[in-house]
Design a protein around this motif. Sequence first.
Motif, mmCIF file in Angstrom:
data_model
loop_
_atom_site.group_PDB
_atom_site.id
_atom_site.type_symbol
_atom_site.label_atom_id
_atom_site.label_comp_id
_atom_site.label_asym_id
_atom_site.label_seq_id
_atom_site.Cartn_x
_atom_site.Cartn_y
_atom_site.Cartn_z
ATOM 1 N N GLN A 183 0.363 -1.057 0.021
ATOM 2 C CA GLN A 183 0.172 -0.177 -0.146
ATOM 3 C C GLN A 183 0.839 1.408 0.479
ATOM 4 N N ARG A 184 0.246 2.423 -0.223
ATOM 5 C CA ARG A 184 1.196 3.449 -0.832
ATOM 6 C C ARG A 184 1.628 5.171 0.480
ATOM 7 N N ASP A 185 0.793 3.999 1.810
ATOM 8 C CA ASP A 185 1.293 4.805 2.851
ATOM 9 C C ASP A 185 2.458 4.137 3.835
ATOM 10 N N ALA A 218 5.431 3.005 2.996
ATOM 11 C CA ALA A 218 7.323 2.989 2.620
ATOM 12 C C ALA A 218 7.738 2.539 4.349
#
Length: 211
Positions: free
Chosen positions: A122-124, A126
């Motif tokens: 998912q993007r959030d 990292a």
Amino acid sequence: PQVWLLTHGAHLGHHPAHAGSWGLARSARAEASVTVVCIDAPVHLACARSLLAEPEVATLRGVYVCPRLAHAPRVMETTLLAARALHLITGGTGGLGLRAARWLSQRGTCALALASRSGALQRDVAMEWEHIQASATTTFVHRCDTTQAAHVQDAMTAHSFPPTMGVWHAAGVLEDGVLPAQTPGPLRRVYAPKVHGAWTLQQSCARTPLC
């Protein structure tokens, strides 16, 4: 009105799909002020009038048990995270799954299999991913639908790090809504990965000596 929810075998882990029904019953008590009594027992035992004072009751080897808070003894670290051990995390590419993965990597587990329907981070997440990659833990990412037994088996065997020592079920779909407004569609979407996924994992791991 008073509603009775009768299940059998849920407290022994034989039917984890009942957990979702018990969760809905708790929501009904909290949100709609409906008196829902959850009883996990054969019908003839469930009908005993003495059970009505408890919102949740189960029978265990002929004894009635009810949920109570109690002080737990200190649990020492075990060899669960021993070298060559692998842990499977469903929903492993999302925030909750990666947080569990980071916690496991910090405690020395050798390998992690992160399974999710998309097979993509998912993007959030990292920062969590960077911490895991910086550790000595070998990480695999699998595209896996937990409701499909074949997918789960592939995720557990598509690596060379036997044995699988732990399974962490973090798969889920967020579909917020108050109970009176719920319809079969949203319930089906939520139940599929969480409840039916738990049952698939139970069946897939039945013969695996998890610690």
